[in-house]
Scaffold this motif. Structure first.
Motif, PDB file in Angstrom:
ATOM      1  N   TYR A  32      37.135  40.736  48.599  1.00 26.80           N
ATOM      2  CA  TYR A  32      37.526  40.414  47.231  1.00 26.80           C
ATOM      3  C   TYR A  32      38.984  40.752  46.978  1.00 26.80           C
ATOM      4  O   TYR A  32      39.451  41.843  47.327  1.00 26.80           O
ATOM      5  CB  TYR A  32      36.687  41.198  46.226  1.00 26.80           C
ATOM      6  N   ALA A  97      38.956  43.752  37.753  1.00 25.94           N
ATOM      7  CA  ALA A  97      38.238  42.517  38.041  1.00 25.94           C
ATOM      8  C   ALA A  97      38.329  42.189  39.519  1.00 25.94           C
ATOM      9  O   ALA A  97      39.271  42.600  40.206  1.00 25.94           O
ATOM     10  CB  ALA A  97      38.797  41.366  37.203  1.00 25.94           C
ATOM     11  N   SER A  99      37.792  39.028  42.561  1.00 26.19           N
ATOM     12  CA  SER A  99      37.803  37.592  42.822  1.00 26.19           C
ATOM     13  C   SER A  99      37.467  37.342  44.288  1.00 26.19           C
ATOM     14  O   SER A  99      38.095  37.914  45.170  1.00 26.19           O
ATOM     15  CB  SER A  99      39.187  37.015  42.524  1.00 26.19           C
ATOM     16  N   TYR A 104      44.799  34.792  44.257  1.00 32.54           N
ATOM     17  CA  TYR A 104      44.562  36.148  43.752  1.00 32.54           C
ATOM     18  C   TYR A 104      45.374  36.464  42.491  1.00 32.54           C
ATOM     19  O   TYR A 104      45.002  37.369  41.746  1.00 32.54           O
ATOM     20  CB  TYR A 104      44.853  37.197  44.828  1.00 32.54           C
ATOM     21  N   TYR A 110      39.106  35.113  38.787  1.00 31.76           N
ATOM     22  CA  TYR A 110      38.351  36.354  38.632  1.00 31.76           C
ATOM     23  C   TYR A 110      37.062  36.108  37.850  1.00 31.76           C
ATOM     24  O   TYR A 110      37.093  35.547  36.748  1.00 31.76           O
ATOM     25  CB  TYR A 110      39.216  37.412  37.947  1.00 31.76           C
ATOM     26  N   TRP A 113      33.824  41.503  36.304  1.00 30.29           N
ATOM     27  CA  TRP A 113      34.619  42.336  35.403  1.00 30.29           C
ATOM     28  C   TRP A 113      33.965  43.687  35.161  1.00 30.29           C
ATOM     29  O   TRP A 113      32.739  43.795  35.084  1.00 30.29           O
ATOM     30  CB  TRP A 113      34.788  41.622  34.049  1.00 30.29           C
TER      31      TRP A 113
END
Length: 123
Positions: A32, A97, A99, A104, A110, A113
């Motif tokens: 991520y 957050a 993603s 990015y 994203y 959260w």
């Protein structure tokens, strides 16, 4: 999906420092990209700092360049933002957050959260 929990917010005087931390659940954290957001003038979420999944690329909003540093520890599943030389305009709820996929430094990338942590900077 990852679950995100922020910590480290609080009250600090102008020119002070705070370090926010975001702990992520799951075994795929290293895949991520991670970002820290805060509300903008219209209450939209503004990306202030982001780190690619590899950790090799960083993004900073102009307003925080030179003052904020984002870092991650994939072994601990955490992403931190060190905030120095804080000023009252930095007062906000800061959101972590995550993603997976996408660019990015694009907010639209994203989709995971945290609940946010309050940072208050007094003058």
């Amino acid at each position: 999906q990852v679950q995100l929990v922020e910590s480290g917010g609080g009250l600090v005087q102008a020119w002070g420092s705070l370090r926010l931390s975001c702990a992520a659940s799951g075994r795929t954290f290293s895949s991520y990209a991670m970002g820290w957001f805060r509300p903008g003038p219209g209450n939209e979420r503004v990306l202030v700092a982001a780190l690619s999944a590899s950790g090799g690329s960083r993004y900073y909003a102009d307003s925080v360049k030179g003052r904020f540093t984002i870092s991650r520890d994939n072994a601990r599943n955490t992403v931190d933002v060190q905030m120095n030389s804080l000023n009252p305009e930095d007062t906000a709820v800061y959101y972590c957050a995550a993603s997976r996929g996408g660019v990015y430094y694009y907010i639209e990338s994203y989709n995971n959260w945290g609940q946010g942590t309050q940072v208050t900077v007094s003058s």
